[in-house]
Motif scaffolding. Structure first.
Motif, PDB file in Angstrom:
ATOM      1  N   GLU A 161      -3.729 -22.442  15.981  1.00  0.00           N
ATOM      2  CA  GLU A 161      -3.096 -21.993  17.224  1.00  0.00           C
ATOM      3  C   GLU A 161      -3.576 -22.776  18.454  1.00  0.00           C
ATOM      4  O   GLU A 161      -3.029 -22.620  19.547  1.00  0.00           O
ATOM      5  N   TYR A 162      -4.561 -23.684  18.269  1.00  0.00           N
ATOM      6  CA  TYR A 162      -5.081 -24.442  19.421  1.00  0.00           C
ATOM      7  C   TYR A 162      -4.249 -25.716  19.652  1.00  0.00           C
ATOM      8  O   TYR A 162      -4.775 -26.814  19.813  1.00  0.00           O
ATOM      9  N   VAL A 163      -2.958 -25.517  19.702  1.00  0.00           N
ATOM     10  CA  VAL A 163      -2.001 -26.616  19.831  1.00  0.00           C
ATOM     11  C   VAL A 163      -2.158 -27.347  21.159  1.00  0.00           C
ATOM     12  O   VAL A 163      -1.963 -28.569  21.237  1.00  0.00           O
ATOM     13  N   LYS A 204      -3.065 -22.087  22.351  1.00  0.00           N
ATOM     14  CA  LYS A 204      -4.256 -21.985  23.194  1.00  0.00           C
ATOM     15  C   LYS A 204      -4.801 -23.367  23.534  1.00  0.00           C
ATOM     16  O   LYS A 204      -4.502 -24.358  22.866  1.00  0.00           O
ATOM     17  N   TYR A 205      -5.670 -23.399  24.575  1.00  0.00           N
ATOM     18  CA  TYR A 205      -6.311 -24.665  24.910  1.00  0.00           C
ATOM     19  C   TYR A 205      -7.772 -24.511  25.324  1.00  0.00           C
ATOM     20  O   TYR A 205      -8.357 -25.416  25.906  1.00  0.00           O
ATOM     21  N   ASP A 234      -5.168 -26.590  34.206  1.00  0.00           N
ATOM     22  CA  ASP A 234      -6.569 -26.658  33.791  1.00  0.00           C
ATOM     23  C   ASP A 234      -6.735 -27.008  32.311  1.00  0.00           C
ATOM     24  O   ASP A 234      -7.647 -26.518  31.646  1.00  0.00           O
ATOM     25  N   TYR A 235      -5.870 -27.879  31.825  1.00  0.00           N
ATOM     26  CA  TYR A 235      -5.914 -28.232  30.403  1.00  0.00           C
ATOM     27  C   TYR A 235      -7.098 -29.135  30.052  1.00  0.00           C
ATOM     28  O   TYR A 235      -7.572 -29.133  28.924  1.00  0.00           O
ATOM     29  N   GLY A 272      -0.586 -32.161  15.191  1.00  0.00           N
ATOM     30  CA  GLY A 272      -1.982 -31.855  15.433  1.00  0.00           C
ATOM     31  C   GLY A 272      -2.238 -30.479  14.850  1.00  0.00           C
ATOM     32  O   GLY A 272      -2.139 -30.277  13.646  1.00  0.00           O
ATOM     33  N   ALA A 273      -2.543 -29.497  15.704  1.00  0.00           N
ATOM     34  CA  ALA A 273      -2.592 -28.103  15.242  1.00  0.00           C
ATOM     35  C   ALA A 273      -1.171 -27.662  14.906  1.00  0.00           C
ATOM     36  O   ALA A 273      -0.221 -28.011  15.607  1.00  0.00           O
ATOM     37  N   LYS A 274      -1.009 -26.899  13.839  1.00  0.00           N
ATOM     38  CA  LYS A 274       0.320 -26.749  13.230  1.00  0.00           C
ATOM     39  C   LYS A 274       1.089 -25.479  13.590  1.00  0.00           C
ATOM     40  O   LYS A 274       2.227 -25.297  13.158  1.00  0.00           O
ATOM     41  N   SER A 275       0.525 -24.580  14.380  1.00  0.00           N
ATOM     42  CA  SER A 275       1.222 -23.335  14.697  1.00  0.00           C
ATOM     43  C   SER A 275       2.565 -23.603  15.374  1.00  0.00           C
ATOM     44  O   SER A 275       2.683 -24.466  16.250  1.00  0.00           O
TER      45      SER A 275
END
Length: 360
Positions: free
Chosen positions: A93-95, A85-86, A137-138, A75-78
């Motif tokens: 970085e929004y993995v 982050k979410y 709280d995801y 998904g997000a690649k970081s």
């Protein structure tokens, strides 16, 4: 008489299968380049994989495989977990943001067809890291329940790790605490829209159709893969049935649902994505013995008539899809030319479940 009925069912099944092929061929022909693994593309692929599961058309399989390879099965690649982050965000970085996790549904489906650990390695890395944190709280927006709940049941089915089901319940409890309206039996899109802090133009509770479509469809997918013995299963079944009744009660006479479900004048007119997700959820419920056909078949038949006579265009385009957003917007134009990847995915889910309904 029985013979005539069987012929009619066979004919209608063939018609729906033809619609699936027409819709999917139009989309894939007009979208040959593969996009990122963000929610809108990924939602299309959940429908495409359902179409492959039903029809075994190799073009559909190859299209999703190529998309997964294009995105390196991520998904997000970081890779820097310190920066994951979410909250809402579209960069790498929004993995931990669910809009970048829905792609894992398709990767798992592809893995199940031809197992290779690399296909779900990133999915497991991300979800198992997330479950190792104390945060609950995801899932703070309704869409996230479709994006990620099925990921957790799918990965549990492969790994047998009970934490997937425990954390699913924990995260859902948080989502319920900020979005679920027990009186209405529906979900607000997120905490910004809770009544009476937010109201529709006529002072009513404002439930966004696509948002509740995501949720109903998400519960259907969860129940599909959830073990019959799971201790939370009855809780999810009850919520699914409550949602289904609330959804059916506010259908418009023409078969569709307006964007603001309880205020048809807030943003009047047909909308396809919410309607298609509702059809999928209601059909799945009937197909799996959780919803009464006598009650829900007329609802679905009206909605299916809207999908195939108004939303579906002769060339295979799926119209009347509200653009990307998070609410019903007064004055926003949604017409026959309004289409999108996620709307096509929802249409395919509904159509595939329609075939199964006819064949039951």
């Amino acid at each position: 008489m029985i013979y005539v009925l069987e012929v009619d069912i066979a004919s209608e099944t063939a018609t729906v299968l033809n619609i699936i092929h027409r819709v999917n061929q139009y989309w894939q022909t007009n979208n040959p380049k593969h996009g990122r693994a963000f929610w809108d593309n990924a939602a299309y692929h959940t429908g495409n994989m359902e179409a492959y599961a039903l029809t075994k058309n190799p073009m559909y399989l190859h299209y999703s495989e190529a998309w997964a390879n294009h995105n390196e099965w991520k998904g997000a690649k970081s890779d820097n977990r310190m920066n994951w982050k979410y909250s809402y965000g579209e960069s790498d970085e929004y993995v931990l943001f669910g809009d970048y996790q829905i792609c894992f549904q398709t990767y798992v489906d592809l893995y199940n067809l031809n197992p290779d650990p690399k296909k779900i390695a990133r999915a497991r890395e991300v979800m198992e890291y997330q479950m190792s944190t104390p945060n609950n709280d995801y899932w703070w927006w309704a869409d996230g329940l479709y994006m990620v709940m099925p990921v957790m049941t799918k990965l549990h089915k492969i790994t047998g790790n009970p934490l997937y089901l425990e954390k699913l319940h924990t995260y859902l409890a948080f989502a319920d605490s900020i979005m679920y309206d027990a009186e209405a039996g529906l979900y607000y899109r997120d905490g910004k829209y809770v009544y009476p802090k937010h109201k529709s133009v006529n002072g009513k509770k404002d439930f966004w159709a696509r948002g509740d479509g995501w949720v109903l469809a998400g519960f259907a997918k969860v129940l599909q893969d959830l073990p019959q013995t799971d201790k939370y299963r009855n809780e999810y079944v009850n919520r699914f049935q409550t949602l289904a009744k609330a959804v059916a009660d506010c259908q418009q006479p023409e078969g569709y649902w307006t964007r603001s479900m309880l205020d048809s004048q807030h943003a009047p007119g047909p909308e396809t994505s919410g309607t298609a997700f509702f059809i999928y959820g209601l059909l799945w419920g009937m197909n799996n013995g959780l919803l009464d056909r006598a009650i829900y078949q007329p609802v679905v038949d009206r909605a299916w008539n809207y999908l195939t006579t108004t939303a579906l265009q002769p060339n295979g385009k799926v119209g009347y899809v509200q653009p990307i957003g998070e609410k019903a917007i007064p004055g926003q134009v949604v017409d026959a030319n309004s289409t999108s990847n996620f709307g096509v995915g929802a249409f395919l889910l509904a159509a595939c479940e329609r075939v199964r309904f006819l064949q039951n």
